[in-house]
Design a protein around this motif. Structure first.
Motif, PDB file in Angstrom:
ATOM      1  N   TRP A  36       0.851  -1.187   0.000  1.00  0.00           N
ATOM      2  CA  TRP A  36       0.000   0.000   0.000  1.00  0.00           C
ATOM      3  C   TRP A  36       0.892   1.245   0.000  1.00  0.00           C
ATOM      4  O   TRP A  36       1.892   1.309   0.728  1.00  0.00           O
ATOM      5  N   PHE A  37       0.476   2.225  -0.781  1.00  0.00           N
ATOM      6  CA  PHE A  37       1.153   3.510  -0.844  1.00  0.00           C
ATOM      7  C   PHE A  37       0.106   4.598  -0.693  1.00  0.00           C
ATOM      8  O   PHE A  37      -1.089   4.350  -0.877  1.00  0.00           O
ATOM      9  N   ARG A  38       0.549   5.810  -0.393  1.00  0.00           N
ATOM     10  CA  ARG A  38      -0.395   6.917  -0.312  1.00  0.00           C
ATOM     11  C   ARG A  38       0.252   8.185  -0.850  1.00  0.00           C
ATOM     12  O   ARG A  38       1.479   8.314  -0.860  1.00  0.00           O
ATOM     13  N   GLN A  39      -0.606   9.092  -1.295  1.00  0.00           N
ATOM     14  CA  GLN A  39      -0.099  10.332  -1.874  1.00  0.00           C
ATOM     15  C   GLN A  39      -1.023  11.494  -1.556  1.00  0.00           C
ATOM     16  O   GLN A  39      -2.239  11.390  -1.689  1.00  0.00           O
ATOM     17  N   VAL A  40      -0.406  12.572  -1.136  1.00  0.00           N
ATOM     18  CA  VAL A  40      -1.097  13.836  -0.919  1.00  0.00           C
ATOM     19  C   VAL A  40      -0.761  14.731  -2.104  1.00  0.00           C
ATOM     20  O   VAL A  40       0.381  14.714  -2.582  1.00  0.00           O
ATOM     21  N   PRO A  41      -1.722  15.490  -2.610  1.00  0.00           N
ATOM     22  CA  PRO A  41      -1.437  16.359  -3.766  1.00  0.00           C
ATOM     23  C   PRO A  41      -0.205  17.223  -3.539  1.00  0.00           C
ATOM     24  O   PRO A  41      -0.050  17.851  -2.485  1.00  0.00           O
ATOM     25  N   GLY A  42       0.668  17.216  -4.518  1.00  0.00           N
ATOM     26  CA  GLY A  42       1.876  18.025  -4.436  1.00  0.00           C
ATOM     27  C   GLY A  42       3.040  17.345  -3.757  1.00  0.00           C
ATOM     28  O   GLY A  42       4.138  17.894  -3.681  1.00  0.00           O
ATOM     29  N   LYS A  43       2.808  16.124  -3.234  1.00  0.00           N
ATOM     30  CA  LYS A  43       3.882  15.398  -2.561  1.00  0.00           C
ATOM     31  C   LYS A  43       4.132  14.070  -3.255  1.00  0.00           C
ATOM     32  O   LYS A  43       3.317  13.587  -4.035  1.00  0.00           O
ATOM     33  N   GLU A  44       5.282  13.471  -2.929  1.00  0.00           N
ATOM     34  CA  GLU A  44       5.637  12.194  -3.549  1.00  0.00           C
ATOM     35  C   GLU A  44       4.820  11.050  -2.946  1.00  0.00           C
ATOM     36  O   GLU A  44       4.314  11.140  -1.830  1.00  0.00           O
ATOM     37  N   LEU A  45       4.771   9.985  -3.716  1.00  0.00           N
ATOM     38  CA  LEU A  45       4.111   8.766  -3.257  1.00  0.00           C
ATOM     39  C   LEU A  45       4.910   8.206  -2.074  1.00  0.00           C
ATOM     40  O   LEU A  45       6.137   8.122  -2.126  1.00  0.00           O
ATOM     41  N   GLU A  46       4.202   7.809  -1.024  1.00  0.00           N
ATOM     42  CA  GLU A  46       4.847   7.321   0.202  1.00  0.00           C
ATOM     43  C   GLU A  46       4.473   5.864   0.452  1.00  0.00           C
ATOM     44  O   GLU A  46       3.281   5.514   0.411  1.00  0.00           O
ATOM     45  N   GLY A  47       5.452   5.037   0.735  1.00  0.00           N
ATOM     46  CA  GLY A  47       5.179   3.655   1.075  1.00  0.00           C
ATOM     47  C   GLY A  47       4.547   3.552   2.446  1.00  0.00           C
ATOM     48  O   GLY A  47       5.012   4.189   3.385  1.00  0.00           O
ATOM     49  N   VAL A  48       3.478   2.764   2.567  1.00  0.00           N
ATOM     50  CA  VAL A  48       2.769   2.609   3.828  1.00  0.00           C
ATOM     51  C   VAL A  48       3.008   1.227   4.435  1.00  0.00           C
ATOM     52  O   VAL A  48       3.373   1.111   5.608  1.00  0.00           O
ATOM     53  N   ALA A  49       2.800   0.186   3.630  1.00  0.00           N
ATOM     54  CA  ALA A  49       2.947  -1.177   4.146  1.00  0.00           C
ATOM     55  C   ALA A  49       3.131  -2.149   3.001  1.00  0.00           C
ATOM     56  O   ALA A  49       2.689  -1.889   1.879  1.00  0.00           O
ATOM     57  N   GLN A  50       3.789  -3.260   3.274  1.00  0.00           N
ATOM     58  CA  GLN A  50       3.855  -4.340   2.307  1.00  0.00           C
ATOM     59  C   GLN A  50       3.877  -5.673   3.034  1.00  0.00           C
ATOM     60  O   GLN A  50       4.275  -5.740   4.201  1.00  0.00           O
ATOM     61  N   ARG A  51       3.440  -6.719   2.326  1.00  0.00           N
ATOM     62  CA  ARG A  51       3.301  -8.023   2.962  1.00  0.00           C
ATOM     63  C   ARG A  51       3.444  -9.098   1.912  1.00  0.00           C
ATOM     64  O   ARG A  51       2.974  -8.939   0.789  1.00  0.00           O
ATOM     65  N   ASN A  52       4.063 -10.222   2.295  1.00  0.00           N
ATOM     66  CA  ASN A  52       4.165 -11.315   1.341  1.00  0.00           C
ATOM     67  C   ASN A  52       2.987 -12.274   1.528  1.00  0.00           C
ATOM     68  O   ASN A  52       2.172 -12.119   2.438  1.00  0.00           O
ATOM     69  N   LYS A  53       2.905 -13.268   0.656  1.00  0.00           N
ATOM     70  CA  LYS A  53       1.767 -14.193   0.682  1.00  0.00           C
ATOM     71  C   LYS A  53       1.690 -14.956   1.984  1.00  0.00           C
ATOM     72  O   LYS A  53       0.616 -15.119   2.565  1.00  0.00           O
ATOM     73  N   GLY A  54       2.834 -15.440   2.431  1.00  0.00           N
ATOM     74  CA  GLY A  54       2.827 -16.292   3.604  1.00  0.00           C
ATOM     75  C   GLY A  54       2.582 -15.554   4.898  1.00  0.00           C
ATOM     76  O   GLY A  54       2.282 -16.165   5.928  1.00  0.00           O
ATOM     77  N   GLY A  55       2.712 -14.232   4.840  1.00  0.00           N
ATOM     78  CA  GLY A  55       2.503 -13.441   6.035  1.00  0.00           C
ATOM     79  C   GLY A  55       3.678 -13.423   6.994  1.00  0.00           C
ATOM     80  O   GLY A  55       3.591 -12.853   8.079  1.00  0.00           O
ATOM     81  N   ASP A  56       4.788 -14.063   6.586  1.00  0.00           N
ATOM     82  CA  ASP A  56       5.946 -14.062   7.486  1.00  0.00           C
ATOM     83  C   ASP A  56       6.836 -12.871   7.270  1.00  0.00           C
ATOM     84  O   ASP A  56       7.874 -12.724   7.937  1.00  0.00           O
TER      85      ASP A  56
END
Length: 125
Positions: A36-56
């Motif tokens: 998941w990423f997020r972006q506010v107008p006028g700012k760069e895209l920011e990484g929020v979270a990432q997860r693999n399939k296994g959840g480990d």
């Protein structure tokens, strides 16, 4: 072609919760790492979270650690982002993404190949 469709955005008061969903479809979909990423107008895209399939493996931005949780339902091909204790500074457009790389690397936009259209989250004070 892989398609990612986000849903679940909306307006919530500070301290509230929202759960975002990202449904994946299309030929050849089988991505181990999604984020998941997020972006506010006028700012760069920011990484929020990432997860693999296994959840480990999970990774979160410092700004959301302890408040946001990423999860996946492999049968439904859906990635979720549970957002709790929301703050006005969480207001942004949230994007789901998938990478062709098997391993989850750095939580940066350049590491991801497929993107959804995004869903707006607005947190009022």
């Amino acid at each position: 072609q892989v398609q990612l469709v986000e849903s679940g955005g909306g307006t919530v008061q500070a301290g509230g919760s929202l759960r975002l969903s990202c449904k994946a479809s299309g030929v050849g979909y089988d991505h181990n790492c999604m984020g998941w990423f997020r972006q506010v107008p006028g700012k760069e895209l920011e990484g929020v979270a990432q997860r693999n399939k296994g959840g480990d493996y999970e990774a979160y931005a410092d700004s959301v650690k302890g408040r946001f949780i990423a999860s996946r339902d492999l049968g439904k091909r859906t990635l979720y982002l549970q957002m709790n204790s929301l703050k006005p500074e969480d207001t942004a457009r949230y994007f789901c993404a998938a990478t062709n790389s098997w391993h989850c690397g750095l939580l940066t936009p350049s590491a991801y190949n497929y993107w959804g259209q995004g869903t707006q989250v607005t947190v009022s004070s």
